[in-house]
Design a protein around this motif. Structure first.
Motif, short mmCIF file in Angstrom:
data_model
loop_
_atom_site.label_atom_id
_atom_site.label_comp_id
_atom_site.label_asym_id
_atom_site.label_seq_id
_atom_site.Cartn_x
_atom_site.Cartn_y
_atom_site.Cartn_z
N PRO A 26 0.82 -1.22 0.00
CA PRO A 26 0.00 0.00 0.00
C PRO A 26 0.85 1.27 0.00
CG PRO A 26 -0.81 -1.56 1.63
CD PRO A 26 0.50 -2.10 1.12
N ALA A 27 0.33 2.30 -0.67
CA ALA A 27 1.07 3.56 -0.78
C ALA A 27 0.09 4.70 -0.98
CB ALA A 27 2.06 3.49 -1.94
N GLU A 59 -7.72 3.43 1.77
CA GLU A 59 -7.81 3.20 3.21
C GLU A 59 -7.26 4.42 3.93
OE1 GLU A 59 -5.27 -0.18 3.68
OE2 GLU A 59 -6.83 -1.58 3.04
N PRO A 60 -7.95 4.86 4.98
CA PRO A 60 -7.40 5.99 5.74
C PRO A 60 -6.09 5.58 6.41
CG PRO A 60 -9.44 5.18 6.74
CD PRO A 60 -9.19 4.37 5.51
N ARG A 67 -4.14 5.80 1.85
CA ARG A 67 -3.24 4.80 1.28
C ARG A 67 -4.06 3.91 0.35
NH1 ARG A 67 1.47 4.86 3.46
NH2 ARG A 67 2.15 2.78 2.93
N PHE A 68 -3.48 3.55 -0.75
CA PHE A 68 -4.16 2.70 -1.73
C PHE A 68 -3.57 1.30 -1.67
CE2 PHE A 68 -4.99 6.96 -3.00
CZ PHE A 68 -6.31 6.92 -3.40
#
Length: 108
Positions: A26-27, A59-60, A67-68
């Motif tokens: 995630p980034a 996502e928070p 973050r994806f």
């Protein structure tokens, strides 16, 4: 859903984003922009389309940063479709090969 997935996968920049998320996890859009030759705004535009196709989820994160994360499930739809196409082509090419082998046997 398949149309949205294939539309998303049609662009090389979106494929690069997916590859980066698959490799590094995630980034945020900013982190992706630091790693890829795209602006943060460009990354955000592509992430929106990828999210619409269900290929990533937002996502928070800490300090209200989004973050994806890669979602591989929609890829199963694409993989299934391509697998069925490959099976059909394999069957047709095998039939063509058999026909050509028979034809060549009759000519010799």
């Amino acid at each position: 859903m398949a149309v949205a997935v294939f539309t998303a996968l049609a662009d090389a920049n979106r494929r690069a984003i997916l590859a980066e998320l698959a490799a590094a996890g995630p980034a945020t859009a900013t982190e992706l922009a630091d790693r890829l030759p795209m602006t943060r705004q460009g990354i955000t535009k592509h992430l929106t389309l990828l999210a619409h196709a269900g290929l990533v989820t937002a996502e928070p994160g800490e300090r209200r940063r989004i973050r994806f994360r890669l979602r591989p499930e929609p890829m199963t739809v694409a993989q299934s479709y391509l697998s069925s196409l490959a099976h059909d082509w394999d069957r047709r090419l095998h039939a063509l090969g058999s026909y050509l082998d028979q034809k060549a046997g009759k000519e010799t």
